[in-house]
Design an enzyme around this catalytic site. Structure first.
Site, short mmCIF file in Angstrom:
data_model
loop_
_atom_site.label_atom_id
_atom_site.label_comp_id
_atom_site.label_asym_id
_atom_site.label_seq_id
_atom_site.Cartn_x
_atom_site.Cartn_y
_atom_site.Cartn_z
N PHE A 133 2.16 -1.41 -7.68
CA PHE A 133 2.16 -2.13 -6.41
C PHE A 133 3.18 -3.25 -6.43
O PHE A 133 3.18 -4.10 -5.60
CB PHE A 133 0.76 -2.70 -6.13
CG PHE A 133 -0.30 -1.64 -6.20
CD1 PHE A 133 -0.19 -0.48 -5.47
CD2 PHE A 133 -1.41 -1.81 -7.02
CE1 PHE A 133 -1.17 0.50 -5.53
CE2 PHE A 133 -2.39 -0.84 -7.09
CZ PHE A 133 -2.26 0.32 -6.35
N TRP B 1 0.45 -3.09 1.85
CA TRP B 1 0.97 -3.76 0.67
C TRP B 1 0.71 -2.93 -0.59
O TRP B 1 1.54 -2.88 -1.49
CB TRP B 1 0.33 -5.14 0.53
CG TRP B 1 0.80 -5.91 -0.66
CD1 TRP B 1 1.92 -6.67 -0.75
CD2 TRP B 1 0.18 -5.98 -1.94
NE1 TRP B 1 2.03 -7.22 -2.01
CE2 TRP B 1 0.97 -6.82 -2.76
CE3 TRP B 1 -0.99 -5.42 -2.49
CZ2 TRP B 1 0.63 -7.11 -4.08
CZ3 TRP B 1 -1.32 -5.71 -3.80
CH2 TRP B 1 -0.51 -6.54 -4.57
N HIS B 2 -0.45 -2.27 -0.63
CA HIS B 2 -0.78 -1.48 -1.81
C HIS B 2 -0.03 -0.15 -1.86
O HIS B 2 0.14 0.40 -2.95
CB HIS B 2 -2.29 -1.22 -1.86
CG HIS B 2 -3.08 -2.40 -2.34
ND1 HIS B 2 -3.52 -3.41 -1.51
CD2 HIS B 2 -3.50 -2.75 -3.59
CE1 HIS B 2 -4.18 -4.31 -2.22
NE2 HIS B 2 -4.18 -3.94 -3.48
N GLY B 3 0.39 0.36 -0.74
CA GLY B 3 1.13 1.62 -0.75
C GLY B 3 1.36 2.14 0.65
O GLY B 3 0.66 1.77 1.60
#
Length: 452
Positions: free
Chosen positions: A452, A308-310
């Site tokens: 994000f 989800w963050h990257g």
């Protein structure tokens, strides 16, 4: 447009609030929606169209998914839910992949946050957690509201006061909202932005050329920078929400006072953690089906949190490392942590900065170099540029100290509990104008979670 920009503070927000307060209460959803689309379009351009399209799409399918009186047949509702969640999640995954691997493609502003709100909206409709079918305007305001669209928090429709009749604006709420907005602005501009210069300086020097003490100061500084940045944004968003008549949204509960890694993440970005718990971890079985499945579920949740963050490997590694640390605490040293809470605090104060280093450095080779500086057991580290630590400590000690003081719950609570006292009001006025001065003399830094 950023919350910490002069354009927002002195143009958008005052004009919006005047229009909002002059609008009759039963019609205030309209200026919120229009203002939010304008806010988003200024920051994301044509991607505002994508948000509107996704909003209409989710609203239409949500009418089928809704489980209240007069709801569609079970099979139709289930198909609509699967279709909505599948398309929302698919759009997020596709954009994450393109952002990670296609040069020039930028993830739409706040995309992850409003996609997660859309998914929770559909699931809550299906479960019956939303008792009354939302109108199109209520749905649009929930998805697009400018206080939450770029970095969250990821509020639930049924817990955020998004239905018009639940919202009242009072002078007390406006004053309290202004207090939290200014406090968050100060955290961002006066602390996080200053600490970001330390991390940038370390990157410019080169990880191979820093001493061990400076490497540790960089890890601690980055941890505090991220915290002051995101907590500052959350307070600003909550403050604006209070000015509009919404409830105060708690998104951070003093995580650096946690008693372990798991406790830290129950307190950090509370709404995101609750989202993964309620919509991923518990549906997978949570901790109800034995040790092995609990471990599996934790690994899945934290791998997804990393993704989800990257889309780069360091985020996945960061998520899996956290999963392993939580598994270690839960199944190996739980009794020790219960008997000696100080050990849990040490986990937070030592291990969390080390994991943020993984979060901060996308290149695994550079990450390896940084860790050899943190732990110079096999390569030279502590004696590299031995004077660099003293040099940077003299510059950044005030910002590090102020951030650490705010990490102590009692310090923050004192300010909140005495927010109407004259000395605190004067302090907040000073913080506001110092922040404005810093914004004027330096380019506004975007909030870190915008990516994000």
């Amino acid at each position: 447009m950023l919350f910490n920009s002069l354009e927002f503070i002195f143009r958008f927000l005052p004009i919006f609030l005047i229009i909002y307060y002059l609008t009759p209460a039963r019609f205030r959803q309209i200026p919120i929606f229009i203002g939010s689309i304008v806010f988003y379009a200024i920051g994301a351009g044509y991607m505002a169209i994508a948000m509107v399209v996704l909003t209409i799409f989710n609203y239409l399918l949500g009418k089928v998914v809704f489980s209240g009186p007069g709801a569609s047949a079970y099979s139709s509702r289930r198909r609509a839910l699967i279709g909505a969640v599948g398309i929302d999640a698919g759009a997020l995954v596709l954009c994450k992949i393109l952002a990670a691997h296609m040069p020039g493609f930028a993830l739409p502003l706040g995309f992850s946050f409003y996609i997660f709100k859309m998914i929770s909206y559909q699931v809550d409709l299906y479960r019956g957690d939303i008792p009354r079918r939302p109108t199109l305007m209520d749905t649009a305001v929930y998805f697009a509201i400018f206080t939450q669209v770029t970095q969250g928090p990821i509020m639930r429709y049924n817990a955020g006061g998004f239905e018009t009749q639940e919202r009242k604006v009072t002078l007390k709420a406006i004053g309290d909202g202004a207090f939290f907005f200014v406090m968050g602005l100060g955290m961002k501009v006066l602390l996080a932005d200053k600490l970001s210069i330390l991390w940038n300086e370390i990157q410019k020097i080169g990880f191979e050329s820093i001493s061990t003490p400076l490497a540790w100061m960089g890890a601690v500084g980055y941890s505090l920078q991220l915290y002051m940045d995101f907590w500052g944004y959350s307070l600003m968003a909550a403050g604006i929400g209070m000015m509009l008549g919404f409830h105060f949204v708690i998104n951070f509960l003093h995580p650096y006072w946690g008693c372990g890694i798991a406790d830290f993440y129950r307190r950090w970005h509370v709404t995101l953690g609750a989202w993964f718990r309620d919509y991923v971890y518990i549906p997978l079985g949570g901790s109800r089906e034995g040790t092995l499945r609990t471990i599996r579920n934790l690994l899945i949740v934290w791998a997804l949190t990393g993704l989800w963050h990257g889309g780069t490997i360091n985020f996945i590694l960061w998520g899996l490392v956290l999963a392993l640390l939580i598994i270690w605490e839960k199944f190996v040293v739980a009794r020790v942590l219960d008997a000696a809470p100080i050990i849990g605090h040490l986990h937070v104060w030592i291990l969390i900065p080390l994991t943020w280093v993984i979060f901060a450095i996308p290149n695994l080779s550079d990450l390896g170099v940084y860790y050899t500086r943190l732990f110079p057991f096999f390569r030279e580290g502590i004696n590299v540029n031995p004077g660099d630590f003293t040099k940077y400590l003299r510059i950044y000690a005030p910002f590090l100290a102020a951030s650490m003081i705010l990490c102590v719950p009692r310090s923050y609570r004192f300010l909140v509990e005495h927010r109407r006292a004259i000395p605190i009001v004067i302090l907040m006025a000073v913080v506001f104008w110092l922040s404005v001065y810093q914004i004027v003399i330096a380019a506004s830094n975007p909030f870190m979670y915008f990516s994000f």
